[in-house]
Design a protein around this motif. Structure first.
Motif: not given
Length: 218
Positions: A100-105, A110-114, A133-142, A159-161
């Motif tokens: 899971a990645v978080e965007i408190p703003l 979210f729990t991305p598909d990858l 979320a900013g520590r992730a390098l790539l998020a993938v959603e299907i 993800y943009a925020h």
């Protein structure tokens, strides 16, 4: 295949079920506290009793949404993308389907598909906290039929925020034809760049991946 239960301020909304989910199933979830702080929302998320490990729970703009496991069409694409990424990333990065990645703003978790995350950005083994979320390098959603708009809108904005540098949207149910879109350059809550191809055409992922993803078997 997607079915979601939204819980907000202790109220459960309508259950949506696609035709291939096998019918309705009762689900219990801890209510979200009214006017919750972000930490309280995350605590509720952490305490959820999901039906099984295949389900995932996310926080979508202060609502807790639970979805069941996707169908095989979705899983095959996830597997192909996972294998392609595994061939090019270094050993100190991980590819996860349950992180899971978080965007408190935006009150999102979210729990991305990858998702690709450096190993040193992960919490300790016993810590269930989400990764910023900013520590992730790539998020993938299907996309699935029932949640496609959520992936195209709330997750795109989230993800943009959150400063995720690359967001790959694999849209099996796009209006014109199935497509893959790479969003990049997050700034001010928006992605500045996007590149879209139909299924069957390759799409290039820039640094730090620097490889071309084939989509002809999607």
């Amino acid at each position: 295949m997607t079915r979601a239960i939204t819980v907000l301020s202790g109220v459960v909304s309508t259950v949506r079920d696609d035709i291939d989910t096998g019918g309705d199933r009762a689900v219990t979830a801890a209510p979200v506290l009214p006017r919750s702080t972000w930490d309280e929302l995350v605590q509720v998320w952490q305490s959820l009793d999901l039906p099984n490990k295949g389900w995932r729970a996310e926080i979508i703009e202060e609502s807790i949404v639970m979805t069941p496991p996707p169908g095989y069409g979705h899983n095959v694409i996830a597997d192909r993308v996972h294998r392609a990424l595994a061939r090019v990333i270094p050993q100190d990065w991980g590819i996860f389907q349950t992180a899971a990645v978080e965007i408190p703003l935006r009150s999102n978790l979210f729990t991305p598909d990858l998702v690709v995350i450096p190993m040193d950005a992960l919490p300790s083994d016993d810590d269930p906290a989400p990764v910023p979320a900013g520590r992730a390098l790539l998020a993938v959603e299907i996309t699935s039929k029932s949640n496609a708009n959520r992936d195209r809108n709330e997750k795109l904005w989230g993800y943009a925020h959150g400063g995720v540098p690359l967001f790959l949207l694999i849209d099996r149910f796009a209006k014109d034809e199935p497509s893959v879109t790479l969003y990049s350059g997050p700034s001010g809550g928006r992605y500045r760049f996007q590149h879209k191809v139909p299924f069957g055409e390759p799409i290039a992922l820039p640094e730090p991946f620097d490889f071309t993803l084939e989509t002809k078997e999607f």
